[in-house]
Design an enzyme around this catalytic site. Structure first.
Site, PDB file in Angstrom:
ATOM      1  N   GLU A  61       0.833  -1.221   0.000  1.00  0.00           N
ATOM      2  CA  GLU A  61       0.000   0.000   0.000  1.00  0.00           C
ATOM      3  C   GLU A  61       0.855   1.253   0.000  1.00  0.00           C
ATOM      4  O   GLU A  61       0.492   2.269  -0.581  1.00  0.00           O
ATOM      5  CB  GLU A  61      -0.955  -0.006   1.201  1.00  0.00           C
ATOM      6  CG  GLU A  61      -2.140  -0.950   1.060  1.00  0.00           C
ATOM      7  CD  GLU A  61      -1.778  -2.422   1.229  1.00  0.00           C
ATOM      8  OE1 GLU A  61      -0.671  -2.714   1.722  1.00  0.00           O
ATOM      9  OE2 GLU A  61      -2.592  -3.281   0.865  1.00  0.00           O
ATOM     10  N   HIS A 130     -11.841  -5.177   8.145  1.00  0.00           N
ATOM     11  CA  HIS A 130     -12.351  -5.029   6.774  1.00  0.00           C
ATOM     12  C   HIS A 130     -13.717  -4.348   6.762  1.00  0.00           C
ATOM     13  O   HIS A 130     -14.509  -4.575   5.846  1.00  0.00           O
ATOM     14  CB  HIS A 130     -12.482  -6.393   6.090  1.00  0.00           C
ATOM     15  CG  HIS A 130     -11.185  -7.063   5.757  1.00  0.00           C
ATOM     16  ND1 HIS A 130     -10.388  -7.634   6.716  1.00  0.00           N
ATOM     17  CD2 HIS A 130     -10.539  -7.265   4.579  1.00  0.00           C
ATOM     18  CE1 HIS A 130      -9.313  -8.165   6.138  1.00  0.00           C
ATOM     19  NE2 HIS A 130      -9.380  -7.949   4.841  1.00  0.00           N
TER      20      HIS A 130
END
Lengths: 326, 322
Positions: A61, A130
């Site tokens: 990321e 999540h």
């Protein structure tokens, strides 16, 4: 005018295809994009349509976000895919210290025209890592624009605006709304960043909300209508810059405000809006501004617990009655 | 690579310029005329100037908190640099950045970065941009031995390698990560040695020998320009000043600093080479030094004479479209 209805996913894909067709400096980078079309299939068809412009990244990321920053600084218009909004934590230096600040700390000599696309929100039993709604982190960092649309037409109009904007935009799209359908015009249109919309006009109370909660609030409003409570729903759509003019217009009409977001209550964006209404619109209030958000725990896995933690339609109904003392 | 006499003299002058710039910056800082904190690279001039000397103006550089040498090497204007150090409107960042955030996009400097290891992911983006635009530019990301231990280094090396990005990872190993010896922090003991893990070339270089630096960096640049991908170059060097100005430097002895200064100063070494080759006479050296003193004096004056920003200028330059 056609009455076609498409999903939020299709609206996103349509917008990206039209924009990438229009401007060849636009590219998309992230994980699982080329073969898989994105982890939610959100970019399906685009890798074939635009070879080389939808780029698979290693699981990194920090480099996904950083590559957007560096490419934006050197003439491109990147869209970076965060996979899940929760993973911003692993690219946070690139977001908070680089993407947000580079233009300012270099005295305006550079621009960072990039979009960070972050699918967020709970309701999928995806558990604590999540399912988060982290938008308040980003409205707190000067230099970022933050968008969180609800319906498909807003997704399409706002992603186009975000791509064309010369500043970095964090674009939250709620995972539970991917399949949500709605009318989307066939003709080209843009929804300006920074403009809220009244999604249901009413006279008794203003609900300020955004993203998936807009739909919950609309449902609550229908229930409340049966009890002759007329709710106005303002979908903020953009959190930063905030369309405070529209908020003020609605508050001056209803004198009552409830703020609803899916993010947990403490430190949520609702507190900021409530404070500002208190500072600027106190004379127009019949009751204290109230907020509804998720309970202050991580999102639990088991559906019974997740349902309990996230705001529900019944919470909104009760909240409205509490504000109105009914 | 061959370096002409004229080029050699130009390199010598640039090294002296960096040193004079930083010595002056250090003095002004001690006199409280420069706010904040500054990090000097005195002793590392062969690395900054040697590396930048093989780059084109349209090549990119990502710099660090210790970046004055990279800036001057890549063609930044010392006048605007001093104005920035003073926090003035005519500085590179209009006084919003200071020493740690100088950038000059007109000569490919994508900015110094206050976050150690912050330049890697940004250079990945610049490399990707070069690839997508199909130009033959390259990018150099400068970093220290300390940054080699950040995840951004690993992630960027990996990504640059798989995408064959035209990037040179240019480590300036000055033996200390802030105040901690790299002997302690750096597993394996070598930054260049890590290149094998990514399947890319890694070169450890005598970073105080400017001609050697040029040779090695030039090869890495040529490789990158041909689309063959990234390299790691580790310039072994030493900084004479502390991590920051005012650093009490409890982590090393003055003897250690003196030894490096006496035996391996990059400017002295290059000067000897120039004298040996008969390129540099005493008269010429005096003239170059005089020119540099004048240049830096004028740059300081420019910075001091520049107007301060209005306080409310702090509210500008955040967004293109507010």
């Amino acid at each position: 005018m056609s009455n076609r209805e498409i999903s939020c996913s299709t609206a996103l894909r349509e917008a990206l295809e039209e924009e990438m067709e229009r401007d060849d400096t636009i590219f998309i980078i992230g994980e699982d994009l080329v073969a898989h079309g994105g982890i939610f299939g959100q970019f399906e068809g685009l890798p074939e349509r635009f070879p080389g412009r939808v780029i698979d990244s290693p699981i990194s990321e920090t480099c996904i976000v950083g590559s957007g920053v560096g490419a934006a600084l050197t003439g491109m218009r990147p869209i970076v895919d965060m996979h899940f909004a929760d993973f911003v934590t692993t690219g946070m230096d690139e977001i908070a210290n680089q993407m947000a600040k580079i233009r300012y700390m270099f005295g305006g000599q550079a621009k960072v025209p990039m979009v960070l696309w972050a699918p967020d929100g709970g309701g999928l039993s995806a558990a604590a890592q999540h399912s988060q709604s982290l938008e308040s982190w980003f409205v707190h960092i000067p230099g970022l624009k933050v968008v969180a649309p609800s319906e498909p037409s807003d997704v399409k109009g706002l992603i186009k605006a975000a791509i064309r904007d010369d500043d970095p935009v964090i674009f939250f799209q709620h995972k539970r709304l991917f399949a949500q359908t709605g009318h989307v015009p066939e003709d080209e249109y843009i929804i300006p960043i920074g403009s809220a919309a009244v999604k249901r006009p009413g006279k008794d109370i203003t609900i300020l909300t955004y993203s998936r909660m807009t739909y919950l609030c609309l449902e609550a409003a229908e229930q409340l209508a049966k009890e002759e409570i007329d709710v106005e729903i303002v979908d903020l759509r953009t959190l930063k810059p905030l369309d405070f003019a529209l908020i003020a217009e609605s508050v001056k009409k209803t004198y009552n405000v409830l703020i609803v977001h899916e993010a947990c209550l403490t430190g949520g964006f609702g507190g900021e809006i409530a404070a500002r209404i208190g500072e600027e619109l106190f004379d127009y209030l019949d009751a204290p501004v109230m907020r509804i958000g998720a309970k202050d725990v991580p999102i639990p896995f088991s559906p019974v617990m997740e349902d309990f933690v996230l705001p529900k339609v019944s919470d909104v109904v009760e909240g409205v009655k509490k504000v109105l003392n009914r | 690579m061959k370096t002409s006499k004229k080029e050699k003299l130009s390199l010598f002058k640039k090294m002296l310029t960096v040193r004079a710039f930083e010595q002056k910056a250090g003095e002004l800082f001690q006199q409280n005329l420069i706010p904040g904190f500054i990090h000097l690279s005195i002793g590392q001039e062969a690395s900054s100037i040697g590396t930048c000397s093989v780059l084109r103006t349209d090549d990119y550089v990502a710099s660090t908190h210790r970046g004055h040498g990279h800036m001057i090497g890549k063609g930044a204007d010392p006048r605007m640099m001093f104005a920035e150090l003073f926090g003035k409107t005519t500085g590179y960042c209009k006084g919003k950045g200071g020493s740690m955030h100088i950038a000059d996009f007109s000569v490919g400097i994508l900015g110094a970065n206050g976050v150690v290891g912050g330049g890697f992911p940004i250079m990945i983006g610049a490399g990707l941009s070069i690839k997508l635009r199909k130009t033959d530019q390259v990018g150099v990301v400068f970093f220290g031995d300390g940054a080699a231990n950040r995840g951004t280094f690993h992630e960027a090396c990996n990504m640059a390698a798989i995408l064959k990005l035209p990037i040179i990872f240019l480590c300036e190993n000055n033996l200390y990560a802030s105040t901690t010896p790299s002997e302690y922090t750096l597993a394996g003991g070598s930054v260049a040695g890590r290149a094998g893990g990514y399947g890319i070339p890694g070169h450890a270089v005598d970073g105080n020998d400017i001609l050697e630096v040029r040779n090695v960096v030039e090869k890495a640049v040529a490789r990158a320009r041909k689309g063959k991908g990234p390299s790691i170059v580790e310039n072994m060097t030493y900084r004479y000043r502390g991590h920051f100005e005012g650093d009490p430097q409890k982590y090393r002895s003055t003897d250690e600093i003196d030894t490096h200064r006496k035996t391996s100063d990059p400017i002295e070494r290059f000067k000897k080479h120039l004298q040996k080759e008969g390129i540099l006479t005493t008269e010429l050296e005096d003239k170059i030094k005089k020119d540099v003193t004048k240049l830096i004096g004028e740059a300081v004056q420019f910075g001091q004479d520049a107007p301060l920003p209005r306080p409310e200028d702090a509210l500008e330059d955040l967004f293109v479209n507010p």
